[in-house]
Write a protein that holds these residues in place. Structure first.
Motif, PDB file in Angstrom:
ATOM      1  N   ARG A  56      49.334  30.558  44.391  1.00 14.93           N
ATOM      2  CA  ARG A  56      49.075  29.119  44.463  1.00 14.93           C
ATOM      3  C   ARG A  56      47.609  28.820  44.157  1.00 14.93           C
ATOM      4  N   PHE A  57      46.719  29.635  44.703  1.00 10.24           N
ATOM      5  CA  PHE A  57      45.288  29.435  44.459  1.00 10.24           C
ATOM      6  C   PHE A  57      44.966  29.612  42.979  1.00 10.24           C
ATOM      7  N   ASN A  58      45.539  30.643  42.371  1.00  7.07           N
ATOM      8  CA  ASN A  58      45.314  30.867  40.939  1.00  7.07           C
ATOM      9  C   ASN A  58      45.840  29.711  40.098  1.00  7.07           C
ATOM     10  N   GLN A  59      46.953  29.110  40.510  1.00 11.50           N
ATOM     11  CA  GLN A  59      47.475  27.946  39.802  1.00 11.50           C
ATOM     12  C   GLN A  59      46.486  26.785  39.878  1.00 11.50           C
ATOM     13  N   GLU A 104      51.683  35.006  47.936  1.00 13.20           N
ATOM     14  CA  GLU A 104      52.071  33.617  47.671  1.00 13.20           C
ATOM     15  C   GLU A 104      50.846  32.708  47.632  1.00 13.20           C
ATOM     16  N   LYS A 105      49.942  32.918  48.581  1.00  4.82           N
ATOM     17  CA  LYS A 105      48.717  32.106  48.625  1.00  4.82           C
ATOM     18  C   LYS A 105      47.853  32.365  47.397  1.00  4.82           C
ATOM     19  N   LEU A 106      47.767  33.632  47.000  1.00  3.35           N
ATOM     20  CA  LEU A 106      46.985  33.986  45.811  1.00  3.35           C
ATOM     21  C   LEU A 106      47.538  33.320  44.561  1.00  3.35           C
ATOM     22  N   TYR A 145      37.068  19.849  43.197  1.00  4.49           N
ATOM     23  CA  TYR A 145      37.327  20.651  44.392  1.00  4.49           C
ATOM     24  C   TYR A 145      38.289  19.891  45.287  1.00  4.49           C
ATOM     25  N   THR A 146      39.326  20.553  45.759  1.00  2.00           N
ATOM     26  CA  THR A 146      40.320  19.872  46.576  1.00  2.00           C
ATOM     27  C   THR A 146      40.388  20.469  47.975  1.00  2.00           C
ATOM     28  N   GLU A 147      40.931  19.700  48.873  1.00  2.00           N
ATOM     29  CA  GLU A 147      41.115  20.186  50.241  1.00  2.00           C
ATOM     30  C   GLU A 147      42.137  21.324  50.274  1.00  2.00           C
ATOM     31  N   GLU A 148      43.138  21.243  49.404  1.00  2.00           N
ATOM     32  CA  GLU A 148      44.149  22.299  49.347  1.00  2.00           C
ATOM     33  C   GLU A 148      43.505  23.633  48.974  1.00  2.00           C
ATOM     34  N   GLU A 149      42.550  23.587  48.061  1.00  2.00           N
ATOM     35  CA  GLU A 149      41.846  24.796  47.654  1.00  2.00           C
ATOM     36  C   GLU A 149      41.118  25.417  48.844  1.00  2.00           C
ATOM     37  N   ASN A 150      40.438  24.596  49.601  1.00  2.00           N
ATOM     38  CA  ASN A 150      39.702  25.074  50.766  1.00  2.00           C
ATOM     39  C   ASN A 150      40.653  25.663  51.806  1.00  2.00           C
ATOM     40  N   THR A 151      41.761  24.981  52.043  1.00  2.00           N
ATOM     41  CA  THR A 151      42.746  25.458  53.008  1.00  2.00           C
ATOM     42  C   THR A 151      43.308  26.807  52.575  1.00  2.00           C
ATOM     43  N   LEU A 152      43.628  26.931  51.292  1.00  2.00           N
ATOM     44  CA  LEU A 152      44.151  28.200  50.782  1.00  2.00           C
ATOM     45  C   LEU A 152      43.145  29.331  50.945  1.00  2.00           C
ATOM     46  N   ARG A 153      41.880  29.057  50.672  1.00  2.00           N
ATOM     47  CA  ARG A 153      40.841  30.085  50.840  1.00  2.00           C
ATOM     48  C   ARG A 153      40.788  30.564  52.289  1.00  2.00           C
ATOM     49  N   GLN A 154      40.801  29.613  53.212  1.00  2.00           N
ATOM     50  CA  GLN A 154      40.733  29.973  54.629  1.00  2.00           C
ATOM     51  C   GLN A 154      41.960  30.771  55.050  1.00  2.00           C
ATOM     52  N   GLU A 155      43.133  30.354  54.605  1.00  2.00           N
ATOM     53  CA  GLU A 155      44.359  31.068  54.950  1.00  2.00           C
ATOM     54  C   GLU A 155      44.356  32.486  54.383  1.00  2.00           C
ATOM     55  N   MET A 156      43.875  32.642  53.142  1.00  2.00           N
ATOM     56  CA  MET A 156      43.832  33.968  52.535  1.00  2.00           C
ATOM     57  C   MET A 156      42.884  34.888  53.307  1.00  2.00           C
ATOM     58  N   MET A 157      41.743  34.359  53.716  1.00  2.00           N
ATOM     59  CA  MET A 157      40.804  35.181  54.483  1.00  2.00           C
ATOM     60  C   MET A 157      41.399  35.577  55.828  1.00  2.00           C
ATOM     61  N   ARG A 204      52.843  44.526  58.064  1.00  2.00           N
ATOM     62  CA  ARG A 204      52.042  44.551  56.835  1.00  2.00           C
ATOM     63  C   ARG A 204      52.775  43.950  55.633  1.00  2.00           C
ATOM     64  N   GLU A 205      54.041  44.272  55.479  1.00  2.00           N
ATOM     65  CA  GLU A 205      54.797  43.809  54.314  1.00  2.00           C
ATOM     66  C   GLU A 205      54.930  42.283  54.298  1.00  2.00           C
ATOM     67  N   LEU A 206      55.231  41.692  55.449  1.00  2.00           N
ATOM     68  CA  LEU A 206      55.364  40.239  55.542  1.00  2.00           C
ATOM     69  C   LEU A 206      54.020  39.547  55.264  1.00  2.00           C
ATOM     70  N   LEU A 207      52.953  40.097  55.827  1.00  2.00           N
ATOM     71  CA  LEU A 207      51.620  39.517  55.596  1.00  2.00           C
ATOM     72  C   LEU A 207      51.212  39.639  54.134  1.00  2.00           C
ATOM     73  N   GLN A 208      51.507  40.778  53.530  1.00  2.00           N
ATOM     74  CA  GLN A 208      51.162  40.966  52.113  1.00  2.00           C
ATOM     75  C   GLN A 208      51.915  39.974  51.243  1.00  2.00           C
TER      76      GLN A 208
END
Length: 123
Positions: free
Chosen positions: A94-97, A90-92, A55-67, A81-85
Protein backbone atom coordinates in the motif's frame (compact mmCIF):
# COMPACT_ATOMS: atom_id res chain seq x y z
CA UNK A 1 5.40 53.33 0.42
CA UNK A 2 8.78 52.36 -0.91
CA UNK A 3 9.80 52.35 -4.55
CA UNK A 4 9.15 48.63 -5.15
CA UNK A 5 5.62 48.85 -3.78
CA UNK A 6 4.88 51.80 -6.07
CA UNK A 7 6.23 49.97 -9.11
CA UNK A 8 4.19 46.87 -8.19
CA UNK A 9 1.02 48.91 -7.74
CA UNK A 10 1.52 50.66 -11.08
CA UNK A 11 2.05 47.36 -12.91
CA UNK A 12 -1.05 45.83 -11.30
CA UNK A 13 -3.15 48.87 -12.28
CA UNK A 14 -1.82 48.73 -15.85
CA UNK A 15 -2.53 44.99 -16.13
CA UNK A 16 -6.05 45.57 -14.78
CA UNK A 17 -6.69 48.32 -17.35
CA UNK A 18 -5.32 46.11 -20.15
CA UNK A 19 -7.72 43.32 -19.16
CA UNK A 20 -5.09 40.79 -18.16
CA UNK A 21 -7.18 39.72 -15.15
CA UNK A 22 -10.45 39.28 -17.07
CA UNK A 23 -10.25 35.60 -18.00
CA UNK A 24 -8.59 34.08 -14.98
CA UNK A 25 -9.97 30.74 -13.75
CA UNK A 26 -12.43 31.18 -10.91
CA UNK A 27 -13.10 34.83 -11.68
CA UNK A 28 -16.24 36.07 -9.98
CA UNK A 29 -16.50 32.96 -7.81
CA UNK A 30 -15.85 32.85 -4.07
CA UNK A 31 -12.47 31.55 -2.94
CA UNK A 32 -12.39 28.03 -1.55
CA UNK A 33 -10.76 28.47 1.84
CA UNK A 34 -9.58 25.52 3.88
CA UNK A 35 -10.74 25.14 7.44
CA UNK A 36 -7.49 24.93 9.39
CA UNK A 37 -9.07 25.72 12.74
CA UNK A 38 -8.33 22.22 14.07
CA UNK A 39 -4.61 22.68 13.41
CA UNK A 40 -2.60 24.75 15.90
CA UNK A 41 -1.63 28.11 14.45
CA UNK A 42 2.12 27.47 14.75
CA UNK A 43 1.77 24.23 12.70
CA UNK A 44 -0.44 25.53 9.89
CA UNK A 45 2.39 26.62 7.60
CA UNK A 46 4.13 23.24 7.95
CA UNK A 47 0.81 21.47 7.33
CA UNK A 48 0.22 23.48 4.13
CA UNK A 49 3.76 22.75 2.90
CA UNK A 50 3.35 19.02 3.48
CA UNK A 51 -0.08 18.99 1.89
CA UNK A 52 1.10 20.93 -1.18
CA UNK A 53 4.01 18.48 -1.53
CA UNK A 54 1.53 15.61 -1.69
CA UNK A 55 2.25 14.20 1.78
CA UNK A 56 -0.83 12.49 3.17
CA UNK A 57 -1.96 11.38 6.58
CA UNK A 58 -2.39 7.85 5.23
CA UNK A 59 1.29 7.80 4.31
CA UNK A 60 2.27 8.80 7.83
CA UNK A 61 -0.05 6.21 9.37
CA UNK A 62 1.37 3.48 7.14
CA UNK A 63 4.94 4.41 8.10
CA UNK A 64 4.11 4.22 11.79
CA UNK A 65 2.30 0.90 11.40
CA UNK A 66 5.19 -0.60 9.43
CA UNK A 67 7.69 0.45 12.09
CA UNK A 68 5.49 -1.05 14.82
CA UNK A 69 5.14 -4.33 12.94
CA UNK A 70 8.90 -4.47 12.35
CA UNK A 71 9.51 -3.99 16.08
CA UNK A 72 7.03 -6.76 16.84
CA UNK A 73 8.72 -9.04 14.30
CA UNK A 74 12.06 -8.58 16.06
CA UNK A 75 10.56 -9.61 19.39
CA UNK A 76 7.92 -12.18 18.48
CA UNK A 77 7.81 -15.95 18.63
CA UNK A 78 7.85 -18.05 15.47
CA UNK A 79 4.12 -18.73 15.77
CA UNK A 80 3.18 -15.08 15.21
CA UNK A 81 5.92 -14.25 12.72
CA UNK A 82 4.06 -15.39 9.60
CA UNK A 83 0.93 -13.34 10.35
CA UNK A 84 3.00 -10.24 11.17
CA UNK A 85 5.08 -10.64 8.01
CA UNK A 86 1.89 -10.86 5.96
CA UNK A 87 0.57 -7.65 7.55
CA UNK A 88 3.88 -5.92 6.93
CA UNK A 89 3.85 -7.00 3.28
CA UNK A 90 0.34 -5.59 2.85
CA UNK A 91 1.40 -2.28 4.39
CA UNK A 92 4.51 -2.17 2.20
CA UNK A 93 2.47 -2.73 -0.94
CA UNK A 94 0.00 0.00 0.00
CA UNK A 95 2.83 2.39 0.86
CA UNK A 96 4.57 1.67 -2.44
CA UNK A 97 1.31 2.38 -4.28
CA UNK A 98 1.04 5.75 -2.57
CA UNK A 99 4.64 6.59 -3.39
CA UNK A 100 4.30 5.56 -7.03
CA UNK A 101 1.27 7.85 -7.38
CA UNK A 102 3.50 10.70 -6.23
CA UNK A 103 6.31 9.56 -8.53
CA UNK A 104 8.62 8.83 -5.60
CA UNK A 105 10.93 5.88 -5.16
CA UNK A 106 11.14 4.17 -1.81
CA UNK A 107 14.79 4.20 -0.77
CA UNK A 108 14.24 2.89 2.72
CA UNK A 109 16.19 -0.17 3.85
CA UNK A 110 12.84 -1.78 4.60
CA UNK A 111 11.96 -1.75 0.92
CA UNK A 112 15.41 -2.80 -0.24
CA UNK A 113 15.22 -5.89 1.98
CA UNK A 114 11.73 -6.60 0.71
CA UNK A 115 12.86 -6.20 -2.89
CA UNK A 116 15.76 -8.62 -2.35
CA UNK A 117 13.39 -11.21 -0.86
CA UNK A 118 11.02 -10.92 -3.82
CA UNK A 119 13.85 -11.21 -6.32
CA UNK A 120 15.25 -14.29 -4.58
CA UNK A 121 11.84 -15.97 -4.71
CA UNK A 122 11.45 -15.19 -8.41
CA UNK A 123 14.81 -16.76 -9.33
Amino acid sequence: MDMFQKISEERIKKAYKDGEFDNLPGMGKPLKLEDLSAIPEELRMAYKLLKNAGYTEEENTLRQEMMSIEDLLKKCQDDDRELLQKKLNEKLLRFNQLMSKRGKKTNSSIFKNYEVKIQSRLK
